[in-house]
Motif scaffolding. Structure first.
Motif, short mmCIF file in Angstrom:
data_model
loop_
_atom_site.label_atom_id
_atom_site.label_comp_id
_atom_site.label_asym_id
_atom_site.label_seq_id
_atom_site.Cartn_x
_atom_site.Cartn_y
_atom_site.Cartn_z
N PRO A 1 0.83 -1.21 0.00
CA PRO A 1 0.00 0.00 0.00
C PRO A 1 0.86 1.26 0.00
O PRO A 1 2.02 1.26 0.45
N THR A 2 0.30 2.34 -0.51
CA THR A 2 1.07 3.57 -0.69
C THR A 2 0.69 4.68 0.29
O THR A 2 1.18 5.80 0.16
N GLU A 3 -0.19 4.39 1.28
CA GLU A 3 -0.57 5.43 2.22
C GLU A 3 0.66 5.91 3.00
O GLU A 3 1.65 5.20 3.14
N PRO A 4 0.60 7.14 3.55
CA PRO A 4 1.76 7.69 4.27
C PRO A 4 2.25 6.80 5.41
O PRO A 4 3.46 6.75 5.67
N LEU A 5 1.34 6.09 6.11
CA LEU A 5 1.77 5.24 7.23
C LEU A 5 2.73 4.17 6.76
O LEU A 5 3.75 3.89 7.42
N PHE A 6 2.45 3.56 5.62
CA PHE A 6 3.31 2.49 5.10
C PHE A 6 4.62 3.05 4.54
O PHE A 6 5.67 2.41 4.65
N ARG A 7 4.57 4.23 3.97
CA ARG A 7 5.80 4.87 3.50
C ARG A 7 6.69 5.22 4.70
O ARG A 7 7.92 5.06 4.64
N LEU A 8 6.06 5.71 5.76
CA LEU A 8 6.80 6.01 6.99
C LEU A 8 7.46 4.75 7.54
O LEU A 8 8.65 4.76 7.90
N ALA A 9 6.71 3.64 7.59
CA ALA A 9 7.25 2.39 8.13
C ALA A 9 8.42 1.90 7.29
O ALA A 9 9.44 1.42 7.83
#
Length: 648
Positions: free
Chosen positions: A510-518
């Motif tokens: 997924p590309t949501e900010p939470l996953f990019r942050l992780a």
């Protein structure tokens, strides 16, 4: 016991075929004989752990120990575990300082066992049917007739009592002055049904000195959390309002933490005081920062009790540790603000990321004060306030914290009167090498060195790595993470300890900010843990780098607005109700509908449990501990294993 006065007289029940409901959702148990708490009615339907005072287990031949004090047979081990389970339930239900259970065997022989939070003691076997034996009459009389405490039992915590009807009414009237709490506790019964009055202290200033003043704390609703292990800290957290504040325009609601700490461990108060002193010197407003603060702390086992104290300190100190006095446990109570709700109830993924950002920020302030937390976990990161109120997060539970060398010097400078006392505690060098923390969140290097039997000094970078693993834990349990393992993703990673393998494959699609942050934080963790065969040097994580990474993604404009935490249940025992709840939640995320969830908000403090139960010598009355090797033993290993025998 028929001659006891009515208020102290128990009732003996045959319960060998009557299941007792577990206090923590586990399987039911059936003690052979249950003796009620004093003065309770005879009705068998009322008998459960809340009504039980002690139990007797009957075995045809099996003694829990042989003549050498060993329980090598499976039958003897099973018998001991059965007794320990009953002791655990009695301690959980009563909240007492210690409890007794009895083992009868060989058609006339018996042993009495006394359990506390450090281990247990056991008597020689004795013939209770012998006409000259006075053991049982003496034992039961003393158990049900503690001096000065009618209607109580030996081992009860006499600093806890039920509130009167008048006190409940005053308490509820005071609680209703808080708009959020008035909405949450809509009736007097809901707010006070499980209430207890607990003695604690609050600090006041007299002649420019901080003085502990005894206060009556009234618990609100159910316990926020409790530790369900037999041996260990036995931490319980209550939401409380002080009797002394009933008439205030808006009384403060506190969290009261009740725990049994090992004598060799530094009091949690030291760390709260060190951080507060640093904040004062650095002009950091702890209220504005939303940081956890200590407003009172007492060691109930200490001899220097505050004025007005009526309890016996010896009752609040364990006496069963085979590791010596330094591993005995002391009963402590700490008054804290703010009152929190668990991280797993985040209202959006951005609020989850912001919460962990705040944790790193608070950790940095503490580290500047010379304090390392050492237990960043899901139970120790909380949202402040009630659901309707503020949602700023904060870091709690400094039980297993430790000073740096500079931090200890700063502490002694700020509190010179405590320098002599620090000699009683474990040295910093030894303490920082201990394995502490909640295993799923412990840094890779610490786990690897533990397996290799190497020592690692716990440092700030290890706590920062724990923040990353906490983020991954929350993602895999409470979001649509998209990994092919589905509901088993969290178990596959953490139960099987595949942290190193985790970085060999893409983490999220997924590309949501939470996953990019992780993903970006994961790069920092990977650089901190290069492969053994790699010539690339490790790059330690720093507060500045981690905060910068969080800040970058928190500024993103594409955070979802309707993605609260998904409920999580163990995949192997998922219920239709859970499945339905998750289906409704998925619809809500898609905007199709929104079903309000009924939630309870415990702190979820998953505390330490005993790694082992050691056996005792039958050659004399012997203290038997949980088998821990002291503070270096793993804090979070679950369950209870049987260990080898130790003679006196």
């Amino acid at each position: 016991m028929s001659t006891f006065v009515t208020s102290n007289r128990p009732v003996v029940h045959d319960t060998h075929s009557q299941p007792f409901k577990s206090l923590d959702g586990g399987h039911k148990t059936m003690p052979d004989i249950t003796i009620s708490r004093p003065g309770l009615p005879v009705d068998l339907k009322l008998i459960g752990w809340a009504h039980a005072g002690t139990v007797i287990e009957l075995k045809w031949t099996t003694d829990i120990f042989d003549a050498e004090g060993i329980h090598d047979s499976k039958r003897s081990r099973d018998a001991l575990v059965q007794l320990a389970k009953s002791a655990r339930s009695l301690l959980m239900a009563s909240g007492g300082c210690h409890v007794y259970v009895v083992a009868c065997f060989n058609k006339g022989m018996a042993r009495i066992l006394r359990f506390d939070r450090a281990g247990f003691r056991v008597t020689h076997p004795f013939d209770w049917l012998d006409e000259t034996s006075t053991v049982f009459p003496t034992f039961f009389y003393r158990l049900y007739n503690p001096a000065g405490h009618p209607s109580r039992m030996d081992g009860d915590d006499y600093t806890i009592r039920p509130p009167t009807v008048a006190e409940k009414k005053l308490m509820y009237h005071a609680l209703c002055k808080h708009e959020d709490y008035a909405r949450r506790y809509t009736t007097l019964k809901k707010a006070t049904e499980h209430s207890r009055c607990i003695t604690a202290v609050r600090f006041v200033t007299e002649d420019n000195k901080r003085v502990p003043k005894l206060v009556d704390c009234f618990t609100i609703g159910s316990d926020i959390s409790y530790m369900d292990g037999l041996f260990g800290r036995a931490t319980r957290v209550y939401r409380v309002i002080l009797k002394e504040d009933f008439e205030k325009e808006k009384p403060t609601i506190y969290a009261l933490k009740d725990a049994w700490r090992q004598t060799c461990r530094r009091p949690e108060l030291d760390f709260y005081d060190a951080i507060a002193a640093h904040c004062k010197a650095s002009q950091i407003d702890m209220d504005k920062e939303g940081m956890a603060q200590c407003h009172g702390s007492i060691d109930l086992s200490a001899d220097d009790v505050p004025p007005g104290a009526t309890w016996k300190p010896a009752l609040h100190l364990t006496r069963s540790s085979k590791g010596g006095p330094e591993l005995e446990r002391r009963h402590t109570r700490t008054l804290l603000t703010p009152v929190g709700t668990p991280l797993k109830f985040f209202t959006s993924t951005k609020s989850l990321a912001m919460a962990l950002y705040r944790v790193v920020w608070h950790h940095r302030i503490a580290y500047d004060a010379g304090v390392i937390h050492r237990d960043i976990s899901d139970g120790n990161v909380l949202f402040g306030g009630t659901v309707e109120g503020t949602r700023e997060a904060f870091l709690v539970d400094w039980d297993y914290a430790e000073f740096t060398e500079d931090g200890l010097r700063l502490f002694h400078k700020a509190f010179p009167e405590r320098e002599e006392q620090t000699r009683l505690y474990q040295s910093i060098d030894k303490s920082l090498k201990d394995l502490t923390g909640t295993l799923p969140f412990v840094a890779i290097k610490i786990i690897q060195n533990m397996v290799a039997e190497k020592e690692t000094l716990h440092a700030a970078e290890h706590d920062l790595e724990s923040v990353y693993w906490l983020l991954i834990w929350m993602i895999l349990r409470h979001t649509h993470h998209g990994r092919r393992e589905g509901d088993m993703a969290c178990s596959k990673l953490f139960d099987e300890n595949r942290k190193v393998e985790w970085f060999h494959t893409p983490q999220f699609t997924p590309t949501e900010p939470l996953f990019r942050l992780a993903t970006d934080l994961g790069r920092h963790v990977k650089r901190q843990n290069p492969a053994y065969d790699s010539e690339v040097p490790a790059v330690q994580m720093t507060h500045a780098k981690v905060l910068e990474t969080f800040d970058t993604y928190l500024k993103a404009a594409d955070w979802p607005t309707n993605d609260p935490a998904l409920p999580f249940g163990l995949p192997s025992i998922r219920s239709d109700k859970q499945e339905k709840a998750e289906s409704l939640h998925q619809l809500a995320v898609k905007g199709a509908s929104r079903a309000p969830a009924k939630r309870n908000f415990p702190w979820g403090d998953d505390d330490e449990a005993s790694p082992t139960v050691a056996s005792a010598s039958s050659l004399c009355t012997t203290a038997v501990s949980s088998g821990s090797k002291g503070p270096s033993a793993s804090k979070k290993r679950k369950g209870m294993k049987d260990g080898r025998a130790y003679s006196a």
